[in-house]
Design an enzyme around this catalytic site. Structure first.
Site, PDB file in Angstrom:
ATOM      1  NE  ARG A  87      -3.644  -0.125   2.642  1.00 53.40           N
ATOM      2  CZ  ARG A  87      -4.919  -0.374   2.380  1.00 53.40           C
ATOM      3  NH1 ARG A  87      -5.311  -1.612   2.081  1.00 53.40           N
ATOM      4  NH2 ARG A  87      -5.809   0.579   2.401  1.00 53.40           N
ATOM      5  CE1 TYR A  92      -4.267   7.180  -3.528  1.00 53.09           C
ATOM      6  CE2 TYR A  92      -4.846   6.415  -1.324  1.00 53.09           C
ATOM      7  CZ  TYR A  92      -5.101   7.216  -2.422  1.00 53.09           C
ATOM      8  OH  TYR A  92      -6.190   8.063  -2.415  1.00 53.09           O
ATOM      9  CG  ASP A  93      -0.357   4.192   2.516  1.00 49.59           C
ATOM     10  OD1 ASP A  93      -1.388   4.199   1.830  1.00 49.59           O
ATOM     11  OD2 ASP A  93      -0.124   3.340   3.387  1.00 49.59           O
ATOM     12  NE  ARG A 144      -8.062   5.044   7.163  1.00 47.00           N
ATOM     13  CZ  ARG A 144      -6.821   4.637   7.435  1.00 47.00           C
ATOM     14  NH1 ARG A 144      -6.319   4.819   8.627  1.00 47.00           N
ATOM     15  NH2 ARG A 144      -6.096   4.027   6.532  1.00 47.00           N
TER      16      ARG A 144
END
Length: 325
Positions: free
Chosen positions: A157, A160-161, A290
């Site tokens: 990931r 993107y992060d 989240r």
């Protein structure tokens, strides 16, 4: 606090990734205000179908280009000055992380720098679409803008992060050292019509499976949470930030926090599906929880999400039902 509308009739706005899911809704809202909008997209993940209803509008122009290669200033729509630039371009789903890692890194680095240079040259307000993924797998809950995050810089990931974290750093550098009128919005999990059914995110995956009568595949135990935001609420928040003089970063989303198991069961119920919920191996670096802290958005922008998950999901399910036939 109520933010006055700053951009409307007579203002020229550039929206990168303008044929994508969220940006296309943002383009609709800007056009409705009377803005002249240029949407730039290379259609790696965006779709012309998302803006087809605007193609005959004199205040809308769609330009096919890759911002990672720079702005094609020979195009007449890009030769004139912009009043605001909204950098929304980037593949943004788990499927994209696996298949388009270099493209994501490029649009979040050199693509961002190209747009920052243009914003300085035009004296335009620059709004950068960041993400809750900047917080990684957070050890703070809910997540405040002051939290620096817990990101694996070399995980699947990370493309993107870290691209978004770089974009934030670049935006703040231009703001501090080149006087750029800049804003950063950290977008939390958003859903609604125009999502790609196969983009790998939970909601389009669950809806597509439910409508086909297939088992809904929940990762891990299904106890990990997301706070889901209907796209109309997100667009309203982005426009409030655009109209303000705030720099941010500012979270935008909702506090409707659901476990993945609850989300899957709700979608089965709302779609009148007979599908069962099943469990598969959880992907690496998948955040455990989240939820945004919306204090800044409320106090500085007067932002308040209004669409309940049941209402937004019903509308999204109907869109997918029509699309999938």
């Amino acid at each position: 606090m109520k933010v006055a509308e700053r951009y409307g009739s007579g203002h020229r706005i550039l929206v990168t990734g303008g044929a994508g899911f969220v940006p296309s809704h943002l383009v609709d809202a800007l056009i409705a205000r009377g803005c002249t909008v240029v949407a730039l997209d290379n259609f790696v993940t965006g779709s012309k179908e998302n803006v087809a209803h605007l193609l005959d509008r004199p205040t809308f122009t769609l330009v096919e280009a890759d911002i990672s290669e720079g702005l094609p200033t020979h195009h007449p729509a890009l030769a004139e000055r912009f009043d605001a630039i909204l950098h929304m371009a980037s593949p943004a789903s788990p499927t994209d992380f696996a298949h388009l890692p270099v493209e994501i890194l490029r649009v979040g680095s050199v693509g961002t720098l190209h747009l920052l240079d243009r914003a300085v040259a035009d004296g335009a307000r620059f709004l950068m679409a960041s993400t809750s993924e900047a917080y990684g797998d957070p050890k703070e809950h809910p997540q405040r803008e002051t939290y620096w995050g817990n990101v694996n810089p070399i995980g699947v990931r990370s493309v993107y992060d870290e691209a978004k974290r770089f974009s934030e750093a670049a935006t703040m550098a231009y703001h501090r050292h080149r006087g750029l009128d800049a804003a950063i919005v950290r977008i939390f999990n958003t859903y609604g019509p125009r999502m790609r059914p196969d983009d790998g995110r939970a909601i389009p995956t669950f809806i597509s499976q439910a409508l086909r009568g297939e088992p809904l595949t929940v990762h891990g135990t299904g106890n990990q949470t997301r706070s889901i935001c209907f796209v109309e609420d997100l667009v309203r928040g982005i426009l409030l930030l655009l109209d303000s003089t705030e720099t941010g970063p500012i979270n935008c989303g909702t506090e409707h926090e659901l476990t993945m198991r609850q989300l899957a069961e709700l979608i089965v119920s709302l779609s009148d599906s007979s599908s069962e919920v099943t469990y598969i191996t959880r992907s690496s670096d998948d955040p455990e929880m989240r939820r945004p802290d919306l204090t800044l958005a409320r106090e500085l922008l007067g932002y308040e999400p209004t669409v309940a998950p049941e209402d937004g999901l019903r509308r999204t399910i109907e869109h997918f039902r029509a699309r999938l036939g």
